[in-house]
Design a protein around this motif. Structure first.
Motif, PDB file in Angstrom:
ATOM      1  N   SER A   1     -49.743   2.151 -16.770  1.00 25.05           N
ATOM      2  CA  SER A   1     -49.815   0.888 -17.493  1.00 25.05           C
ATOM      3  C   SER A   1     -51.142   0.213 -17.162  1.00 25.05           C
ATOM      4  O   SER A   1     -51.757   0.542 -16.156  1.00 25.05           O
TER       5      SER A   1
ATOM      6  N   LEU B   1     -39.479  -9.762 -12.661  1.00 25.19           N
ATOM      7  CA  LEU B   1     -40.919  -9.485 -12.575  1.00 25.19           C
ATOM      8  C   LEU B   1     -41.717 -10.781 -12.403  1.00 25.19           C
ATOM      9  O   LEU B   1     -42.713 -10.807 -11.666  1.00 25.19           O
TER      10      LEU B   1
ATOM     11  N   ARG C   1     -41.570 -11.671  -8.986  1.00 24.11           N
ATOM     12  CA  ARG C   1     -42.447 -10.773  -8.226  1.00 24.11           C
ATOM     13  C   ARG C   1     -43.885 -11.274  -8.168  1.00 24.11           C
ATOM     14  O   ARG C   1     -44.578 -11.085  -7.176  1.00 24.11           O
TER      15      ARG C   1
ATOM     16  N   ILE D   1     -50.239  -9.149 -15.293  1.00 26.16           N
ATOM     17  CA  ILE D   1     -49.808  -8.105 -14.351  1.00 26.16           C
ATOM     18  C   ILE D   1     -48.295  -7.921 -14.462  1.00 26.16           C
ATOM     19  O   ILE D   1     -47.795  -6.788 -14.502  1.00 26.16           O
ATOM     20  N   ALA D   2     -47.545  -9.032 -14.564  1.00 25.70           N
ATOM     21  CA  ALA D   2     -46.078  -8.934 -14.712  1.00 25.70           C
ATOM     22  C   ALA D   2     -45.731  -8.128 -15.959  1.00 25.70           C
ATOM     23  O   ALA D   2     -44.846  -7.266 -15.936  1.00 25.70           O
TER      24      ALA D   2
ATOM     25  N   LEU E   1     -46.262  -4.560 -15.473  1.00 26.27           N
ATOM     26  CA  LEU E   1     -45.246  -3.976 -14.580  1.00 26.27           C
ATOM     27  C   LEU E   1     -43.927  -3.718 -15.315  1.00 26.27           C
ATOM     28  O   LEU E   1     -43.068  -2.989 -14.806  1.00 26.27           O
TER      29      LEU E   1
ATOM     30  N   THR F   1     -42.463  -0.332 -15.682  1.00 25.85           N
ATOM     31  CA  THR F   1     -42.192   0.359 -14.403  1.00 25.85           C
ATOM     32  C   THR F   1     -43.227   1.447 -14.112  1.00 25.85           C
ATOM     33  O   THR F   1     -42.885   2.619 -13.931  1.00 25.85           O
TER      34      THR F   1
ATOM     35  N   ARG G   1     -46.098   3.776 -12.243  1.00 23.49           N
ATOM     36  CA  ARG G   1     -46.430   4.299 -10.908  1.00 23.49           C
ATOM     37  C   ARG G   1     -47.919   4.152 -10.690  1.00 23.49           C
ATOM     38  O   ARG G   1     -48.414   4.207  -9.581  1.00 23.49           O
TER      39      ARG G   1
ATOM     40  N   LEU H   1     -51.108   1.612 -12.039  1.00 24.09           N
ATOM     41  CA  LEU H   1     -51.470   0.405 -12.779  1.00 24.09           C
ATOM     42  C   LEU H   1     -52.988   0.297 -12.831  1.00 24.09           C
ATOM     43  O   LEU H   1     -53.650   0.323 -11.788  1.00 24.09           O
TER      44      LEU H   1
ATOM     45  N   LEU I   1     -48.209  -4.853  -4.064  1.00 23.64           N
ATOM     46  CA  LEU I   1     -47.754  -3.815  -5.004  1.00 23.64           C
ATOM     47  C   LEU I   1     -48.101  -2.422  -4.478  1.00 23.64           C
ATOM     48  O   LEU I   1     -47.291  -1.493  -4.535  1.00 23.64           O
TER      49      LEU I   1
ATOM     50  N   LEU J   1     -47.049   1.576  -5.413  1.00 22.67           N
ATOM     51  CA  LEU J   1     -47.718   1.626  -6.714  1.00 22.67           C
ATOM     52  C   LEU J   1     -49.186   2.014  -6.500  1.00 22.67           C
ATOM     53  O   LEU J   1     -49.847   1.462  -5.617  1.00 22.67           O
TER      54      LEU J   1
END
Ligand code: ATP
Length: 256
Positions: free
Chosen positions: A81, A139, A142, A166-167, A170, A173, A175, A177, A201, A206
């Protein structure tokens, strides 16, 4: 096997090589930064890794499987992502709805337009929407924005908008970023908040690929740095090696 392997990636625009045979790898939980002077090819490299540009040559592998040229939605489903250099937040939607757009993509729901239609009209989608809502709230928690979930995104400060992005990234999901200048335009306090979030993170496993002009942030966060100059990789290594590398110093001082 690396989580991400970039192998001899090149792209030409009108005969000019914007990125020329660049290779590097990212392992799980690692923060790798791409640095280089303006126009070095950092965003172009990101655009190839994230499926926005098709490379002229070279390969992108995720978990050892070739994904070169796969569209962003397919890469998102495989755990990659990204965020963008320029804010891509929907200002007239709430903070929560912005994150929900990311959840919808993760659920394989297709287009943003489809998601909006679902949200507004279709009863069959309510269960999905409820699940997305809960995930999105988690999120936002988070990234430290849960209190602002119901606000219009347009009312957020710049640093908060960067964390909102960023949220949303995320929400699929990931792995891995990819963060394109997450601290650009942020003040010192906002930069520190983003800095802390990135470290947390990565601490959770991540992997992060970072493009950032703030060298202090890059040196603080990175396990490994890849330096580009005029499309070519001129150095790579841990921060302590890069900071003293003569070619890197020359590139930044314009000494070529
Ligand atoms: P900055 O730090 O200023 O964001 P960068 O390292 O991200 O720069 P890129 O934006 O990747 O650099 O640009 C690399 C080179 O590729 C530049 O010379 C740019 O003009 C060129 N370039 C990038 N995208 C395109 C495009 N779509 N068409 C033509 N040239 C492009």
């Amino acid at each position: 096997m690396s989580l991400l392997q970039v192998d001899g990636l090149s792209i030409h625009f009108g005969g000019i090589a914007a990125v020329n045979a660049v290779s590097f790898a990212v392992e799980a939980g690692e923060i790798v930064s791409i640095i280089g002077p303006n126009g070095a090819g950092k965003t172009t490299l990101f655009n190839m890794v994230s499926g926005l540009y098709r490379p002229s040559a070279g390969r992108v592998l995720l978990d050892g499987q070739e994904v070169t040229g796969a569209p962003p939605e397919a890469l998102a489903r495989r755990g990659l992502s990204r965020t963008f250099q320029n804010l891509q937040v929907f200002q007239q939607m709430t903070v929560l709805e912005n994150v929900m757009t990311g959840c919808h993509l993760a659920e394989g729901g297709g287009t943003l337009g489809g998601w909006l239609a679902d949200l507004l009209h279709l009863p069959a989608s309510r269960a999905v929407t409820r699940a997305s809502r809960e995930r999105s709230l988690a999120l936002l928690e988070r990234v430290g924005l849960a209190d602002l979930a119901g606000r219009d995104a347009g009312a957020l400060s710049y640093g908060q908008l960067k964390r909102l992005e960023i949220a949303r990234a995320l929400a699929t999901t990931p792995r891995l970023l990819l963060l394109d200048e997450p601290a650009a335009g942020c003040n010192a306090v906002e930069t520190q908040e983003i800095d802390d979030l990135i470290l947390a993170l990565a601490g959770e496993g991540l992997a992060i690929l970072l493009v950032e002009h703030d060298m202090k942030m890059v040196m603080r966060l990175s396990n490994h740095i890849v330096v580009l100059d005029r499309g070519t990789r001129i150095a790579e290594g841990p921060p302590e090696t890069i900071i003293n590398h003569p070619e890197v110093i020359a590139a930044y001082l314009g000494g070529h």
